[in-house]
Design a protein around this motif. Structure first.
Motif, PDB file in Angstrom:
ATOM      1  N   PHE A 118       0.840  -1.188   0.000  1.00 32.11           N
ATOM      2  CA  PHE A 118       0.000   0.000   0.000  1.00 32.11           C
ATOM      3  C   PHE A 118       0.880   1.245   0.000  1.00 32.11           C
ATOM      4  CE2 PHE A 118       0.911  -0.426   4.471  1.00 32.11           C
ATOM      5  CZ  PHE A 118       0.932   0.876   4.954  1.00 32.11           C
ATOM      6  N   GLY A 119       0.255   2.393  -0.126  1.00 29.80           N
ATOM      7  CA  GLY A 119       0.991   3.647  -0.112  1.00 29.80           C
ATOM      8  C   GLY A 119       0.243   4.702   0.677  1.00 29.80           C
ATOM      9  N   CYS A 120       0.944   5.764   1.052  1.00 33.16           N
ATOM     10  CA  CYS A 120       0.345   6.877   1.801  1.00 33.16           C
ATOM     11  C   CYS A 120       0.465   8.158   0.979  1.00 33.16           C
ATOM     12  CB  CYS A 120       1.045   7.065   3.145  1.00 33.16           C
ATOM     13  SG  CYS A 120       0.965   5.629   4.222  1.00 33.16           S
ATOM     14  N   TRP A 121      -0.486   9.074   1.197  1.00 37.74           N
ATOM     15  CA  TRP A 121      -0.444  10.339   0.486  1.00 37.74           C
ATOM     16  C   TRP A 121      -0.978  11.464   1.377  1.00 37.74           C
ATOM     17  CZ3 TRP A 121      -5.321  12.331   0.299  1.00 37.74           C
ATOM     18  CH2 TRP A 121      -6.382  11.421   0.356  1.00 37.74           C
ATOM     19  N   LEU A 218      -7.734  22.149   4.817  1.00 36.79           N
ATOM     20  CA  LEU A 218      -6.400  22.513   4.351  1.00 36.79           C
ATOM     21  C   LEU A 218      -5.689  21.330   3.694  1.00 36.79           C
ATOM     22  CD1 LEU A 218      -5.176  24.588   7.432  1.00 36.79           C
ATOM     23  CD2 LEU A 218      -6.261  25.428   5.337  1.00 36.79           C
ATOM     24  N   SER A 219      -5.800  20.159   4.312  1.00 34.92           N
ATOM     25  CA  SER A 219      -5.087  18.987   3.802  1.00 34.92           C
ATOM     26  C   SER A 219      -5.904  17.717   4.018  1.00 34.92           C
ATOM     27  CB  SER A 219      -3.720  18.822   4.495  1.00 34.92           C
ATOM     28  OG  SER A 219      -2.849  19.857   4.142  1.00 34.92           O
ATOM     29  N   LEU A 220      -5.677  16.770   3.139  1.00 34.59           N
ATOM     30  CA  LEU A 220      -6.281  15.437   3.270  1.00 34.59           C
ATOM     31  C   LEU A 220      -5.147  14.425   3.395  1.00 34.59           C
ATOM     32  CD1 LEU A 220      -8.906  15.654   0.373  1.00 34.59           C
ATOM     33  CD2 LEU A 220      -9.274  16.202   2.778  1.00 34.59           C
ATOM     34  N   TYR A 221      -5.315  13.460   4.282  1.00 34.03           N
ATOM     35  CA  TYR A 221      -4.316  12.422   4.481  1.00 34.03           C
ATOM     36  C   TYR A 221      -4.988  11.058   4.260  1.00 34.03           C
ATOM     37  CZ  TYR A 221      -1.608  16.084   6.831  1.00 34.03           C
ATOM     38  OH  TYR A 221      -0.923  17.247   7.125  1.00 34.03           O
ATOM     39  N   GLY A 222      -4.325  10.195   3.508  1.00 31.90           N
ATOM     40  CA  GLY A 222      -4.966   8.918   3.240  1.00 31.90           C
ATOM     41  C   GLY A 222      -4.012   7.848   2.756  1.00 31.90           C
ATOM     42  N   THR A 223      -4.603   6.753   2.308  1.00 28.58           N
ATOM     43  CA  THR A 223      -3.834   5.611   1.816  1.00 28.58           C
ATOM     44  C   THR A 223      -4.355   5.181   0.449  1.00 28.58           C
ATOM     45  OG1 THR A 223      -5.319   4.098   2.995  1.00 28.58           O
ATOM     46  CG2 THR A 223      -3.257   4.692   4.094  1.00 28.58           C
ATOM     47  N   ILE A 224      -3.531   4.441  -0.265  1.00 25.06           N
ATOM     48  CA  ILE A 224      -3.903   3.906  -1.571  1.00 25.06           C
ATOM     49  C   ILE A 224      -3.385   2.476  -1.656  1.00 25.06           C
ATOM     50  CG2 ILE A 224      -1.802   4.819  -2.663  1.00 25.06           C
ATOM     51  CD1 ILE A 224      -3.453   5.217  -5.227  1.00 25.06           C
ATOM     52  N   LYS A 225      -4.169   1.614  -2.280  1.00 23.25           N
ATOM     53  CA  LYS A 225      -3.776   0.195  -2.392  1.00 23.25           C
ATOM     54  C   LYS A 225      -4.210  -0.343  -3.743  1.00 23.25           C
ATOM     55  CE  LYS A 225      -4.147  -4.296  -0.054  1.00 23.25           C
ATOM     56  NZ  LYS A 225      -2.694  -4.476   0.025  1.00 23.25           N
ATOM     57  N   ASP A 226      -3.348  -1.126  -4.341  1.00 25.72           N
ATOM     58  CA  ASP A 226      -3.676  -1.801  -5.595  1.00 25.72           C
ATOM     59  C   ASP A 226      -4.558  -3.008  -5.267  1.00 25.72           C
ATOM     60  OD1 ASP A 226      -3.714  -3.411  -7.906  1.00 25.72           O
ATOM     61  OD2 ASP A 226      -1.766  -2.674  -8.557  1.00 25.72           O
ATOM     62  N   ILE A 227      -5.803  -2.989  -5.745  1.00 24.00           N
ATOM     63  CA  ILE A 227      -6.749  -4.074  -5.430  1.00 24.00           C
ATOM     64  C   ILE A 227      -7.128  -4.876  -6.680  1.00 24.00           C
ATOM     65  CG2 ILE A 227      -7.701  -2.880  -3.414  1.00 24.00           C
ATOM     66  CD1 ILE A 227     -10.065  -2.041  -5.186  1.00 24.00           C
ATOM     67  N   THR A 228      -6.336  -4.738  -7.730  1.00 15.70           N
ATOM     68  CA  THR A 228      -6.646  -5.435  -8.985  1.00 15.70           C
ATOM     69  C   THR A 228      -6.751  -6.941  -8.778  1.00 15.70           C
ATOM     70  OG1 THR A 228      -5.383  -3.726 -10.161  1.00 15.70           O
ATOM     71  CG2 THR A 228      -5.969  -5.701 -11.398  1.00 15.70           C
ATOM     72  N   ASP A 229      -5.729  -7.523  -8.152  1.00 17.58           N
ATOM     73  CA  ASP A 229      -5.718  -8.973  -7.949  1.00 17.58           C
ATOM     74  C   ASP A 229      -6.849  -9.410  -7.023  1.00 17.58           C
ATOM     75  OD1 ASP A 229      -3.507  -9.086  -9.574  1.00 17.58           O
ATOM     76  OD2 ASP A 229      -2.062  -9.114  -7.925  1.00 17.58           O
ATOM     77  N   ILE A 230      -7.136  -8.591  -6.013  1.00 20.53           N
ATOM     78  CA  ILE A 230      -8.210  -8.921  -5.069  1.00 20.53           C
ATOM     79  C   ILE A 230      -9.547  -8.984  -5.796  1.00 20.53           C
ATOM     80  CG2 ILE A 230      -9.510  -8.090  -3.062  1.00 20.53           C
ATOM     81  CD1 ILE A 230      -6.915  -6.877  -2.018  1.00 20.53           C
TER      82      ILE A 230
END
Length: 481
Positions: A118-121, A218-230
């Motif tokens: 996963f990743g953070c942004w 002002l800002s948004l904090y979150g995560t991202i995940k590749d769910i293609t295989d899922i």
């Protein structure tokens, strides 16, 4: 040998101490080594460059401290052991206690991103800057975040979004800015285009919203995940489940039709057999009467076998909402059914059971088979005693049985003092038609324990048995609370 005097004393300080001669780092104490060790080489070099700029007057102390967890920087000229001079830089902060832990967590996050995929942004809306973590960069096909150049704003991010999702993702971000609710939001699924042109499905989720004093986002904090295989696996499983349900429905219909069609001629054989026996009466030869009795007995056994097969097939197809079931009431009903057998054998039955979630009709089948077997397979030299009790199992037992660690379980014990069986057959007694004793000694179809196991499986439980020939049997049933 070091040129730095008092180095052993500097190593004991929590403050960060660097000693520079020109642009060469002569000494770092233990505190700053630990701090820099948690950073990338680029950040380490950048910190030293900024110190050199500060020392040369190119940056102010305020500029230097901006974005760093320090409250004060002090520069002092010291004498080295060879007589030359160097600058001692001391970085001081009241936040020092938390710095090591913060950067340890940062390193842990980088490891977790890589291992869990996963990743953070962080989307800084005011300055239109998007921070990409290394994990997020890898999802888009980059080696790490340092390769994401010219893409660290909203326009750069949307450039990676597949065309059919662009409007939707722009609309969602505007909704978040206008109506953002603090806390986690529902995930947004969208398709992205990696730098090599391949498309992947990702899940984007906002976990935290930073607001200004006026409530402005002002800002948004979150995560991202590749769910293609899922999603691909879910699609395959859904298709397989649909095919399996279709097959089960066909099998259930076949079993019902077959049982109905088979039962009718069996009933006629039984009826005409009894009529023949009654009509001939005393004129029926002894051998013929015995043959006719075997014919009628076999017909009844076949009829019971068909009914049990139908029951077993129905257990695969039942999908009814679970309800709270008082098992004491279930046992009470079963004992009423076995009233005559209990009187005949003088069986002693005690029970104390909980209320659990499940299907009452299936629990009735389960305990009816176990109690029926305990009475049927009684020891010829003693009155049958059946004790049914329950406990909450402990963590150690749950682990040894490999049950779900996140659930609590009841263990229901059904113990008898019957004929028992050799423990080596414990795994095979649940096989349909498997009999450990002869049909001439005990009646039955050999499906009862298969039905019992199926009921336990349907309730996400587990069944096992302990037995010894001539000493009785104990069945252990594990059900989630």
């Amino acid at each position: 040998m070091t040129l730095v005097p008092n180095a052993e004393i500097y190593d004991e300080l929590r403050e960060f101490i660097l000693i520079l001669s020109q642009k060469e780092v002569l000494y770092l104490n233990k505190s700053i080594k630990s701090y820099l060790g948690a950073l990338t080489s680029e950040v380490q070099e950048s910190l030293v460059v900024n110190i050199v700029r500060l020392r040369g007057g190119e940056d102010s102390e305020r500029d230097f401290l901006k974005g760093l967890p320090f409250e004060e920087v002090m520069i002092r000229t010291i004498k080295l052991t060879d007589g030359s001079e160097a600058d001692l830089i001391l970085l001081n902060t009241s936040k020092q206690i938390t710095i090591d832990a913060e950067y340890f967590h940062y390193k842990l996050l980088l490891t977790a991103e890589e291992e869990l995929g996963f990743g953070c942004w962080n989307n800084n809306l005011k300055d239109d800057i998007i921070f990409w973590s290394d994990g997020m960069a890898r999802i888009f096909g980059y080696k790490d975040a340092s390769e994401v150049k010219g893409q660290n704003n909203w326009e750069g991010f949307v450039a990676h979004v597949s065309r059919e999702y662009k409007d939707a993702v722009n609309r969602r971000i505007q909704e978040k800015i206008s109506n953002g609710i603090d806390g986690e939001s529902k995930q947004t699924e969208l398709r992205i285009v990696k730098i090599d042109g391949t498309k992947r499905l990702v899940s984007l989720k906002t976990h935290y919203i930073e607001r200004g004093d006026d409530g402005e986002v002002l800002s948004l904090y979150g995560t991202i995940k590749d769910i293609t295989d899922i999603r691909n696996k879910e699609k395959i499983i859904k298709q397989q489940l649909a095919e399996l349900n279709k097959s089960n429905d066909a099998l259930t219909q076949f079993a019902y039709t077959a049982s109905h069609d088979l039962q009718e001629p069996l009933r006629k054989i039984e009826a005409y057999g009894n009529r023949l026996k009654n009509s001939l009466g005393e004129d029926l030869p002894e051998n013929s009467e015995r043959y006719l009795g075997k014919l009628i007995s076999s017909t009844l056994r076949m009829s019971n076998l068909i009914e049990d097969i139908l029951t077993l097939s129905r257990l695969n197809a039942i999908n009814v909402k679970a309800e709270k079931v008082n098992l004491n009431e279930v046992i009470g009903g079963i004992l009423a059914d076995y009233e005559e057998s209990i009187k005949e054998t003088e069986a002693e039955i005690t029970f104390d059971l909980p209320t659990i979630l499940g299907l009452k009709s299936q629990f009735h089948q389960l305990f009816q088979n176990l109690i029926g077997n305990a009475i049927k397979f009684k020891h010829p030299e003693r009155v049958p005693k059946i004790d049914i009790s329950f406990t909450k199992i402990k963590k150690k037992e749950k682990q040894s049985l490999k049950l779900d660690p996140d659930k609590k379980y009841y263990c229901i014990k059904v113990a008898d003092n019957g004929i028992g069986f050799d423990q080596k057959f414990e795994t095979s007694i649940y096989t349909p038609f498997k009999r450990l004793v002869g049909r001439t000694e005990f009646s039955g179809t050999g499906i009862g324990l298969a039905i019992s196991k199926k009921v336990v499986d349907n309730h996400d439980g587990f069944i096992r048995a302990e037995s010894q020939e001539g000493e009785g049997t104990s069945f252990y049933l594990y059900f989630p609370i």
